[in-house]
Design an enzyme around this catalytic site. Sequence first.
Site, PDB file in Angstrom:
ATOM      1  N   ASP A 106     -73.387  15.167 -42.791  1.00 20.79           N
ATOM      2  CA  ASP A 106     -73.383  16.599 -43.078  1.00 20.79           C
ATOM      3  C   ASP A 106     -74.799  17.174 -42.935  1.00 20.79           C
ATOM      4  O   ASP A 106     -75.751  16.424 -42.650  1.00 20.79           O
ATOM      5  CB  ASP A 106     -72.849  16.800 -44.508  1.00 20.79           C
ATOM      6  N   TRP A 163     -71.365  22.136 -38.584  1.00 25.86           N
ATOM      7  CA  TRP A 163     -70.500  23.335 -38.541  1.00 25.86           C
ATOM      8  C   TRP A 163     -70.801  24.250 -37.348  1.00 25.86           C
ATOM      9  O   TRP A 163     -70.775  25.487 -37.466  1.00 25.86           O
ATOM     10  CB  TRP A 163     -70.620  24.133 -39.866  1.00 25.86           C
ATOM     11  N   GLY A 164     -71.096  23.669 -36.204  1.00 33.77           N
ATOM     12  CA  GLY A 164     -71.353  24.470 -35.000  1.00 33.77           C
ATOM     13  C   GLY A 164     -72.751  25.065 -34.943  1.00 33.77           C
ATOM     14  O   GLY A 164     -73.086  25.775 -33.991  1.00 33.77           O
ATOM     15  N   ASP A 211     -65.829  24.974 -42.928  1.00 35.24           N
ATOM     16  CA  ASP A 211     -64.735  24.138 -43.433  1.00 35.24           C
ATOM     17  C   ASP A 211     -63.390  24.853 -43.327  1.00 35.24           C
ATOM     18  O   ASP A 211     -63.277  26.034 -43.668  1.00 35.24           O
ATOM     19  CB  ASP A 211     -64.975  23.787 -44.906  1.00 35.24           C
TER      20      ASP A 211
HETATM   21  C1  GLA Z   1     -69.353  20.297 -46.187  1.00 38.18           C
HETATM   22  C2  GLA Z   1     -68.519  19.722 -45.060  1.00 38.18           C
HETATM   23  C3  GLA Z   1     -67.151  19.352 -45.572  1.00 38.18           C
HETATM   24  C4  GLA Z   1     -67.273  18.359 -46.713  1.00 38.18           C
HETATM   25  C5  GLA Z   1     -68.168  18.917 -47.815  1.00 38.18           C
HETATM   26  C6  GLA Z   1     -68.526  17.892 -48.865  1.00 38.18           C
HETATM   27  O1  GLA Z   1     -68.851  21.510 -46.634  1.00 38.18           O
HETATM   28  O2  GLA Z   1     -68.435  20.639 -44.009  1.00 38.18           O
HETATM   29  O3  GLA Z   1     -66.383  18.803 -44.526  1.00 38.18           O
HETATM   30  O4  GLA Z   1     -67.780  17.148 -46.240  1.00 38.18           O
HETATM   31  O5  GLA Z   1     -69.389  19.387 -47.273  1.00 38.18           O
HETATM   32  O6  GLA Z   1     -69.328  18.431 -49.866  1.00 38.18           O
END
Ligand code: GLA
Length: 633
Positions: A189, A255-256, A276
Site C-alpha cells: 500500500d 490507487w492509480g 477502494d
Molecule cells: C487501503 C487499500 C485497501 C486496504 C486498506 C487497508 O485503503 O487501498 O485495499 O488495503 O488500505 O488499510
Amino acid sequence: MRLKTQLLIASVMVALISPLSAFAQPVAKGVWLGNEAGAAKTPPMGWNSWNAFRTEVDEDKVMGAAQALVDDGLAKLGYTYVNLDDGWWRKRRLTDGRMIVRTSIFPSADTPDGNTSFRPFTDRLHAMGLKAGLYTDVGRNACSQAFDLHSPNLPEGTAEERQVGLDGHVEQDINLYFGEWGFDYLKVDACGLADFAPDSKLVKDNGYIGLKPEIYRDAINRTDDASVQKRYARVAAALKAANPDQDYVFSLCDWGMADVRSWGKDVGSSWRTSSDITPNWSSMLHNYDSVAKRALYAGPGHWNDPDILFIGEGEFDAGHLTEARSHFSLWAMMSAPLLISYDLRKAPTVLLDIWRNADLIAVDQDPAGNQATIAYDSDDAQILVKTMADHRKAVALFNRTASPVTVTLLASHLKLRDDAPVELVDLWSKAKSEFTGQLAVKLAPHETQVFSASGSRELADGVYLSEIPGAINVADDGVKTPVPDPTIHRMIDPWAGTTSGSARPQYAGWGGAQADTTPYGQALQVAGQHYESGIGVLGNSLLQVKNTGGYSSFRATVGVDDSTQNRAHPVTFSVYADGKLVTKTPPMKFGDHPRDIVADIAGHKIIELVSASEAAANELPVVVTWGSARLEK
Ligand code: GLA
C-alpha cells in the site's frame, strides 16, 4: 555590442530555450521490456481479508476462509491465494528492526523466543494446497494508522515501533516475509507516502513521525512519480532476490496515483488503478472505468487491478444477483485479479455459484492475457470483447444504467464476418444461439450478458493488434504530462458524500495508447479514411509486439490522425524487427493521405512500432493512427 557579450547572450538564450524545444524520440530496444517476473502469468485468484473484516481480522476467520475455499470447490477452480490485509502487526522491534506479529489474533505465530513467526500459518495454508499473502506499506506507516483510528489492532508502542511500513527496511522485511515466513504474495500500500505530512493533524494527534508526502491525492502534478516508482522498484528487486524460484506476486496499491498506469507494468504483477471499492454500483462503475480503457497496458505477468471483489455485500449481496453477476463478469473481462473478499464461512450457494462460474473464470484466466477492449462505448451501455488464446471471443453486453436498454451486437464488433453465422454460448445460462450480421439483446437494469462467440474471423490468416493487447507492451506512450482521465464515472464520494470535492477525476491516464480508438476516445481516421481496427497513440511513442503466433508480415495504414490538435509537426512511422529497422515512412503531415506499410517480420520475435515527431515537450502531442495494424501469416 562586443562579440563576447553577444556570444554570452546567445548561449544564455539557447540554454533557456532548449529545454522547451527538446523532444524525445523513442528508440527501438530489440528486447521485451514488459515485466514477466513473478508468478502472475494469469491474474491472481484467491481471497483477501479486507472487505470482510477490515482490521478485525484473526486467524480463525482467515483459516475459516481457507477451509471454505477448499470445501466449496473454489480452490480447485483457481482461488488459491489467501491474503492477509492490514491489521496483522503489533510493532517493529527496535533492537533489530524485526516485525512482530499480533499474536493475540494470530496465536500460531507465538514462539517461545518472542520473535513471533507466521511460518506455522503459511505451512498450514501450503499443506491445504493454498498460497499465502501478506500486506505492508511502501512508506513508514500504513493506511489503518490514518483511516481506522478506532481499530483495536493498530500497531502499538513508540512512534518508531509503530513504523511498520517498508521504508528503511525493504530488504529486511521482504527476506522475513518470503524467506523466513514463506509468503507467496505481497500487497504494498502507499498511505505512508500520502497521509502522514509532518505538520498534519493526524501526525500531531497520534504522535507519528511525519514523512513529507510524495503522493498528493488531490493534485497529481505535485506527486513525485519518479520517487514513488523508485521505491516500488526497490521492493520489486528485493522480491526477485528473495524468490529465486520466481514464485511470488507483487501487488502495487497506490490507487492509480503517481502515474502508475504507465509504469506499474514494468515493476509489479498488478497495480491498483483507483480508490477502494465500496459495495455500491457507482463505486463499482468508477473502479471498472479506471481499468476499462487500459487494455494495452496489461498482459501475462502484469495486470490492471480495479480492486478486490465486493460480491456479497450491499448492492452486490444475495438480493442483488444481477449486480453481483455484472461485477464478476466485468472483472473477468478485464483480466482483473479475482480476489473474493467476503466471510466465506457464511456464503450462501447463490453467491458461491457466482464465484464458481468456471466459464467466466476461464475468460479471466485465458493464457493469452488479452484484457477486453471496448467495441462499443457509451455512458449507457458498452460492448466488451476479449480475444481468447484459441481466437474465440468472449463478449460482454453491459447495461450501466438503472433502466432496461437494448443493444445491437454486430459481428463486426467481434471482428467476425457479417455474412457467416456467429455461434453464441451464454456464459451464465449456458444457452446456445446463433446469429448472422447482428443481434438485438435486451438487457435488464444493471445487467451484463456474457457470451463465448465463434464465427469466421475477418482476418482468416491473421490478427489485428487490437485483438491481442496482451502481446503488446506500451514501452512509451508519448504522454508527457499525466492528465486526469475525464471519462471515469464520477461517483458521490463514498466516504464524504457531497461535502468533498473528490469526485473530480484524479487518475492520470488520459492520452494513453488505445485499441480501436484514438488516445482521446475518437474514431481512428486519417485524411478522411476511417479505420474500425487499429491502434491509436500519441507521437513519440514506442509499442512492442510479441510475435508469438509465428506471423510473417506486419501491415498497417498509417498517418497523423484527423483528431489531432497539434497539426504542426510531421511524423515518421518506423517498424523494427528484433531491433533492426525494416521499414520507415517519410515524414507525414496532418492531412496527408495514409500510407500502407508492409514489413517482413518472418522469424522475428519482437516487432517495434515507433512514431516520431518533433513536437516539443511543451507542445500538445500529435495523435497518430496505426490503422488496421495487423500480423499476417
Ligand atoms: C487501503 C487499500 C485497501 C486496504 C486498506 C487497508 O485503503 O487501498 O485495499 O488495503 O488500505 O488499510
